[in-house]
Design an enzyme around this catalytic site. Structure first.
Site, short mmCIF file in Angstrom:
data_model
loop_
_atom_site.label_atom_id
_atom_site.label_comp_id
_atom_site.label_asym_id
_atom_site.label_seq_id
_atom_site.Cartn_x
_atom_site.Cartn_y
_atom_site.Cartn_z
CD GLU A 29 52.31 13.88 38.24
OE1 GLU A 29 52.31 14.43 39.35
OE2 GLU A 29 53.28 13.23 37.79
CG ASP B 256 57.06 11.41 43.51
OD1 ASP B 256 56.16 11.29 44.37
OD2 ASP B 256 57.28 10.55 42.66
#
Lengths: 357, 357
Positions: free
Chosen positions: B64, B235
Site C-alpha cells: 500500500e 485492517d
C-alpha cells in the site's frame, strides 16, 4: 542482483551511482536496452495492475505516486513537477522509485529516478516512434531544449537512426547548451530562431516544453503530411502544447487512456475522441503508421509501467557491480513477531555506547 | 532539522538510528509526544488532502501507498502486509516513508517506518482512548500478543495510566514473550488461557490479531457495559475480529470513513451504518464517551495522517542529533535544466577513475 547480506538491507542507487551505471553501459546502449524492457512490458500490458497516478496538486506544482505491478514485482515512483524550481537552482522534476517483491512485500531496490525518468521518457518516445514515425526518418525538430531534449535526441538516434536535429527554445541559451552537449555525438545540428523554422523538413517533431499552462507550441499549418509528433511536454491538467486542430487530423496514440485524457494533449478533446493504445500496436492488435501521408501523434504523459520497466532494467544491470549502497531500511528482528524485543536488545547492547540525542 | 549540505541530499533514518532515537527519547515519552502530534493533526483534519490508501493486493498480501498533505508538507508511507512472512523470518508488516516540501516537491526526509508504524498505531489507539475509554480505566486486555502488543501496552500506560494487563494469544509463546518484554516496566501482568478469561474485569479490550481472514476474536457476551474496544487487527478487506452483534450495540469511532468502511470492522455493516469520525471528537465537534455504560469502539485501520504526524515528529526530534545518514537522492546539476550536462561532466571527471561495471 547481488545476494542480499541480510533481510533488512535494501540496495540503494544514488544519483552518482546511476550516472556511473549509465556511463559504464554507454548512454545509447542504455537507452536501446531500456527501450527493449519497456517494449517487452508494453507487450504484456494486460498483466499489469494499472491506476492513474495519484497526484497531490498545489499552487506551485504537483507531487505524484505512480504504482504498478505485474503480479511478481511491484514498483512505484515518487515524482514532482515544479516549473518554478529552476529559479531556486532546483530541478523542475525530481524522482525516486522502489521495486518490491510481491510475494513478501519487501522492497528489493530503491533508486534515484531523476536521471532514470529522463532516460525512460526518451526511451519510450523512441520506442513508440519505431511504430509511428515515417520510414527512413532521419531529421527531428526538438522544440523546448530543456532537461529532456538531449535524452530524446540520443534515444531517437539509437533506435531510429535520427541524425539531423533542428533545435528551438524561447530561451536561445537553452538551445546553445543543448547543441553544445550533443556535439561530437554524431548529429548534424541546426539551431533555429522559431518553431516554424525548426519544423522545416523534420520527419519527427518533438515538443518538450515545461511551462504549466496551455500553450500552443505547434499550430496546424506547421505540421505537414507524414510527420510524426512526439508530444512530451504536455503532461498534467492545464498543460498542453499543441493546437486542437492538429489533434483533429492526427492519429493519436496514448499510453493509458484514463490518465492521458486528464493530462495529455487530448484533454482538449471530448472524452470519447478516438485514440489508440500504444501497447496494442506493440502487441500487434492495432496498426501503427498506415501510410506515408498520415500524421501520427504520440501523446506522451509518462506511465507507471515505464518506470517499472526502468527499475527492472537497472536492477538487472546492477548485478556484479558495486554501484549501490546498502540501506538498513527494514526492521529485521530474529523473531519476526518480536519487534519490541528488538528495541530492548538494542537498548541492552548500546546502553553505554549509544549515540547521544 | 540540520541545515542540508546541498540540495541533492536527503536525510535517511535507518532502522538502527530509529531505534536509537526512540531509546534516547525514551519509549513512553516518544509515544506521549507522538500522540500529541497526531492529536494536533487530527484537530486540523480538514486542511489535509485525504484519499483511501492505494492498495495492490496479491494472493499472499498487500502493498500500500498512503499519501497525504497539509498544503505545506507532503508525506507518504509504503507499507506491506503479508501474514505468511513470519514463516520465512520476515516481518508481516514493514514500512518506510517520505516527508516532502510541497512548495518545491523535494523530499526532506526518508525514514524507516516499520518501528515508527508500530509506535504511531499504538499512539493513535491511546490518543483515541483518552476520549473514549471509561474514566479511571486501569486494566486492559490485549488479545493477540504479536508485534503490536507491547507498543499498545506502553502507549496506554503513558497516556491513560493503564497498569494491569490481561494477555491472550492462540500461541502461548507469543503471550510469554510479550509478558517477558513488558516485565519491569511497571505493569501487573496476567497471562490468560482464553479470550474469555482475558476480558474479565478489563476496562479496555485491545484486539491485535494478524490473520488475513474474518475471525471472531470477541463475541457479544464477552463485552460488558462501559468497556472501550480498541480494535487494531482488522485492517483490510476480508479481515475482521469482532462479532457483528458487538458493532450493533457499540458507538463506533473511525479515522477516515471511506477507508474504514472497506477495511475496518464496519465492513460487516451496511454502508450507511452510523459512525463518528474521531477527528470531530478531538476538535470538539462531536461527543466522545457519553456515560459509564456505553460501549465504545475505536475501529482502527491506520490512516495516512498518522504517518504524516509521525514523520513530522521524528523530523523535529532529529534536530541536533547525528541519527541519520545523508543520501545522494536528487540529481542536482549546477544549471537545473542541464541534467544531461551533469552526466557529461561526470564522464569527464571520472573517465579514468570510474568504478567498473
Amino acid at each position: 542482483m547481488p545476494a542480499l547480506p541480510t533481510l533488512n538491507i535494501v540496495p540503494f542507487i544514488s544519483v552518482e551511482n546511476m550516472m556511473d551505471l549509465v556511463l559504464n553501459i554507454g548512454i545509447e546502449t542504455f537507452l536501446d536496452e531500456l527501450a527493449a524492457y519497456i517494449e517487452a512490458d508494453f507487450r504484456r500490458w494486460e498483466v499489469f495492475d494499472k491506476v492513474p497516478r495519484i497526484a497531490s496538486h498545489s499552487r506551485e506544482g504537483v507531487i505524484e505516486l505512480m504504482p504498478t505491478s505485474d503480479g511478481t514485482l511491484y514498483g512505484f515512483k515518487y515524482v514532482n513537477g515544479h516549473p518554478k524550481n529552476t529559479r531556486t537552482g532546483r530541478q523542475t522534476v525530481t524522482a525516486f522509485g522502489v521495486l518490491s517483491d510481491v510475494d513478501s512485500g519487501y522492497p528489493l531496490l530503491i533508486s534515484e529516478m531523476t536521471i532514470l525518468t529522463a532516460l525512460r521518457t526518451a526511451a519510450t518516445s523512441a520506442m513508440a516512434a519505431k511504430y509511428l514515425a515515417p520510414e527512413n526518418a532521419n531529421c527531428m525538430a526538438i522544440i523546448g531544449n530543456g532537461a529532456q531534449s538531449e535524452f530524446q535526441a540520443i534515444a531517437f538516434k539509437a533506435l531510429l537512426g535520427i541524425r539531423r536535429l533542428r533545435l528551438y527554445d524561447i530561451d536561445p541559451n537553452a538551445t546553445k547548451r543543448c547543441a553544445k552537449n550533443l556535439r561530437n555525438l554524431g548529429f548534424e545540428i541546426q539551431a533555429c530562431r522559431s518553431s516554424e523554422e525548426a519544423v522545416e523538413g523534420a520527419h519527427v517533431i518533438t515538443t518538450a516544453t515545461a511551462d504549466k499552462q496551455c500553450a500552443t507550441i505547434l499550430t496546424d499549418n506547421m505540421v505537414g503530411p507524414g510527420v510524426h509528433i512526439n508530444a512530451v511536454g504536455g503532461d498534467c491538467p492545464g498543460k498542453t502544447e499543441l493546437h486542437r486542430d492538429i489533434l483533429l487530423r492526427s492519429d493519436i496514440f496514448v499510453e493509458y487512456p484514463p490518465q492521458t485524457r486528464i493530462e495529455g494533449e487530448i484533454q482538449q478533446m471530448p472524452a470519447d475522441h478516438p485514440v489508440t493504445e500504444l501497447w496494442q500496436v506493440i502487441a500487434g492488435l492495432a496498426p501503427g503508421r498506415k501510410n506515408g501521408a498520415q500524421v501520427t501523434l504520440f501523446d506522451s504523459v509518462g506511465f507507471a509501467i515505464e518506470d517499472f520497466s526502468a527499475l527492472r532494467y537497472v536492477r538487472d544491470k546492477l548485478s556484479g557491480t558495486n554501484l549501490y549502497e546498502n540501506l538498513d531500511l527494514l526492521a529485521d528482528p530474529d523473531e519476526p513477531r518480536d519487534l519490541f524485543g528488538m528495541l530492548l536488545r538494542r537498548k541492552a547492547l548500546t546502553a553505554t555506547s549509544r549515540k547521544p540525542a
